[in-house]
Write a protein that holds these residues in place. Structure first.
Motif, PDB file in Angstrom:
ATOM      1  N   TYR A   1      36.915  29.079  29.953  1.00  0.00           N
ATOM      2  CA  TYR A   1      37.676  28.832  28.726  1.00  0.00           C
ATOM      3  C   TYR A   1      38.958  28.047  28.981  1.00  0.00           C
ATOM      4  O   TYR A   1      39.469  27.364  28.102  1.00  0.00           O
ATOM      5  N   TYR A   2      39.495  28.116  30.216  1.00  0.00           N
ATOM      6  CA  TYR A   2      40.763  27.453  30.522  1.00  0.00           C
ATOM      7  C   TYR A   2      40.580  26.087  31.194  1.00  0.00           C
ATOM      8  O   TYR A   2      41.561  25.437  31.551  1.00  0.00           O
ATOM      9  N   ASP A   3      39.338  25.651  31.399  1.00  0.00           N
ATOM     10  CA  ASP A   3      39.095  24.410  32.140  1.00  0.00           C
ATOM     11  C   ASP A   3      39.606  23.173  31.422  1.00  0.00           C
ATOM     12  O   ASP A   3      39.961  22.180  32.068  1.00  0.00           O
ATOM     13  N   HIS A   4      39.615  23.222  30.097  1.00  0.00           N
ATOM     14  CA  HIS A   4      40.040  22.064  29.319  1.00  0.00           C
ATOM     15  C   HIS A   4      41.039  22.526  28.255  1.00  0.00           C
ATOM     16  O   HIS A   4      40.745  23.447  27.487  1.00  0.00           O
ATOM     17  N   PRO A   5      42.221  21.921  28.208  1.00  0.00           N
ATOM     18  CA  PRO A   5      43.245  22.339  27.241  1.00  0.00           C
ATOM     19  C   PRO A   5      42.733  22.402  25.807  1.00  0.00           C
ATOM     20  O   PRO A   5      43.076  23.326  25.062  1.00  0.00           O
ATOM     21  N   ALA A   6      41.890  21.457  25.426  1.00  0.00           N
ATOM     22  CA  ALA A   6      41.382  21.436  24.048  1.00  0.00           C
ATOM     23  C   ALA A   6      40.472  22.632  23.788  1.00  0.00           C
ATOM     24  O   ALA A   6      40.461  23.195  22.692  1.00  0.00           O
ATOM     25  N   LEU A   7      39.707  23.039  24.802  1.00  0.00           N
ATOM     26  CA  LEU A   7      38.842  24.199  24.648  1.00  0.00           C
ATOM     27  C   LEU A   7      39.679  25.468  24.518  1.00  0.00           C
ATOM     28  O   LEU A   7      39.415  26.307  23.644  1.00  0.00           O
ATOM     29  N   PHE A   8      40.669  25.615  25.374  1.00  0.00           N
ATOM     30  CA  PHE A   8      41.520  26.804  25.287  1.00  0.00           C
ATOM     31  C   PHE A   8      42.229  26.871  23.941  1.00  0.00           C
ATOM     32  O   PHE A   8      42.336  27.940  23.332  1.00  0.00           O
ATOM     33  N   SER A   9      42.691  25.733  23.469  1.00  0.00           N
ATOM     34  CA  SER A   9      43.344  25.701  22.163  1.00  0.00           C
ATOM     35  C   SER A   9      42.387  26.148  21.065  1.00  0.00           C
ATOM     36  O   SER A   9      42.775  26.878  20.142  1.00  0.00           O
ATOM     37  N   ALA A  10      41.115  25.756  21.190  1.00  0.00           N
ATOM     38  CA  ALA A  10      40.120  26.092  20.173  1.00  0.00           C
ATOM     39  C   ALA A  10      39.744  27.578  20.194  1.00  0.00           C
ATOM     40  O   ALA A  10      39.394  28.138  19.160  1.00  0.00           O
ATOM     41  N   VAL A  11      39.825  28.207  21.366  1.00  0.00           N
ATOM     42  CA  VAL A  11      39.364  29.600  21.480  1.00  0.00           C
ATOM     43  C   VAL A  11      40.511  30.606  21.616  1.00  0.00           C
ATOM     44  O   VAL A  11      40.256  31.803  21.678  1.00  0.00           O
ATOM     45  N   ARG A  12      41.747  30.152  21.622  1.00  0.00           N
ATOM     46  CA  ARG A  12      42.867  31.062  21.860  1.00  0.00           C
ATOM     47  C   ARG A  12      42.919  32.199  20.837  1.00  0.00           C
ATOM     48  O   ARG A  12      43.062  33.370  21.190  1.00  0.00           O
ATOM     49  N   LYS A  13      42.808  31.881  19.566  1.00  0.00           N
ATOM     50  CA  LYS A  13      42.848  32.920  18.536  1.00  0.00           C
ATOM     51  C   LYS A  13      41.666  33.880  18.699  1.00  0.00           C
ATOM     52  O   LYS A  13      41.816  35.100  18.535  1.00  0.00           O
ATOM     53  N   PHE A  14      40.502  33.339  19.006  1.00  0.00           N
ATOM     54  CA  PHE A  14      39.314  34.157  19.248  1.00  0.00           C
ATOM     55  C   PHE A  14      39.575  35.137  20.389  1.00  0.00           C
ATOM     56  O   PHE A  14      39.230  36.327  20.304  1.00  0.00           O
ATOM     57  N   ILE A  15      40.184  34.659  21.461  1.00  0.00           N
ATOM     58  CA  ILE A  15      40.500  35.506  22.611  1.00  0.00           C
ATOM     59  C   ILE A  15      41.466  36.612  22.225  1.00  0.00           C
ATOM     60  O   ILE A  15      41.244  37.788  22.529  1.00  0.00           O
ATOM     61  N   VAL A  16      42.536  36.262  21.557  1.00  0.00           N
ATOM     62  CA  VAL A  16      43.541  37.260  21.153  1.00  0.00           C
ATOM     63  C   VAL A  16      42.914  38.304  20.231  1.00  0.00           C
ATOM     64  O   VAL A  16      43.108  39.516  20.407  1.00  0.00           O
ATOM     65  N   ASP A  17      42.163  37.847  19.249  1.00  0.00           N
ATOM     66  CA  ASP A  17      41.561  38.774  18.287  1.00  0.00           C
ATOM     67  C   ASP A  17      40.562  39.718  18.961  1.00  0.00           C
ATOM     68  O   ASP A  17      40.533  40.919  18.659  1.00  0.00           O
ATOM     69  N   THR A  18      39.745  39.182  19.869  1.00  0.00           N
ATOM     70  CA  THR A  18      38.720  40.023  20.481  1.00  0.00           C
ATOM     71  C   THR A  18      39.309  40.987  21.508  1.00  0.00           C
ATOM     72  O   THR A  18      38.824  42.113  21.644  1.00  0.00           O
ATOM     73  N   ILE A  19      40.342  40.576  22.214  1.00  0.00           N
ATOM     74  CA  ILE A  19      41.009  41.521  23.121  1.00  0.00           C
ATOM     75  C   ILE A  19      41.623  42.654  22.315  1.00  0.00           C
ATOM     76  O   ILE A  19      41.466  43.838  22.643  1.00  0.00           O
TER      77      ILE A  19
END
Length: 230
Positions: free
Chosen positions: A141-159
């Motif tokens: 998820y952290y390999d590409h800044p654009a990918l991390f930006s796209a999934v950051r909210k998903f990560i926070v919500d699921t944690i």
């Protein structure tokens, strides 16, 4: 009528059954979604019924995200089809292919005393509960800044949601002492999920580059995981 209390395992299973993947428009990126397969549901349900049918709080252990051949196949974090059957005792019809991160984790679980003893106190999960493939190759998820930006909210919500399963808030273990640890530390400072964060080297790094030192890493894992229970 008294309502039956949900077990830790019930909560995990329901979490995955209702998990909605993040919306990603990046070219070449696909989401790994083993949980859409009804056969996988059956294996997951047996696993969580077997090891998590209680309401105990557990130490959470966060990996990175599923890969294609481990939890991307079984739906269970760090658990490939071989470990699921031979160590966890859950017969499955999946292709019996080993995944190196799962191989190390289950060496450690056996070193600890077996799956039942390990899962009594620990819950293996991932910072992103869904994995990613870029042009057919595993992608973090952290390999590409654009990918991390796209999934950051998903990560926070699921944690945040996963903590309601029954997480000990005093301590957490992160698997991946580089970028994964940094991302988690940054998020934990912002959201205040856990009091202490401890990290260990990722199994893939160990198995690819430090395989001859496996016993040293098993001892390090043993030390970190043991201290988490103090």
């Amino acid at each position: 009528m008294v309502r039956k209390r949900l077990t830790f395992g019930n909560k995990v299973f329901q979490f995955y059954k209702t998990l909605t993947p993040p919306y990603i428009t990046l070219k070449g990126i696909e989401v790994i979604q083993p949980h859409e397969n009804h056969e996988i549901w059956g294996y997951m349900e047996k696993f969580y019924d077997k090891f998590f049918q209680d309401t105990r709080n557990r130490v959470f252990v966060f990996g990175i995200n599923p890969g294609r051949f481990g939890s991307g196949t079984t739906g269970i974090t760090f658990t490939d089809p071989v470990a699921l059957e031979s160590i966890c005792g859950i017969t499955n019809k999946l292709v019996k292919r080993r995944e190196i991160s799962s191989e190390f984790i289950y060496k450690f679980i056996e070193h600890w005393g077996g799956a039942r003893l390990f899962y009594r106190d620990f819950f293996l999960t991932a910072i992103s509960p869904l994995g990613f493939v870029r042009n057919g190759v595993n992608c973090n998820y952290y390999d590409h800044p654009a990918l991390f930006s796209a999934v950051r909210k998903f990560i926070v919500d699921t944690i945040t949601t996963q903590l309601t399963f029954g997480a000990r808030k005093d301590i957490v273990i992160v698997i991946g002492s580089g970028k994964n640890q940094k991302v988690f530390n940054d998020l934990n400072r912002e959201y205040g999920w856990f009091k202490e964060v401890h990290a260990v080297e990722h199994p893939r790094f160990i198995m690819q580059y430090r395989r001859k030192y496996i016993q040293d890493y098993l001892r390090k894992y043993q030390d970190i995981f043991s201290r988490a229970l103090l």
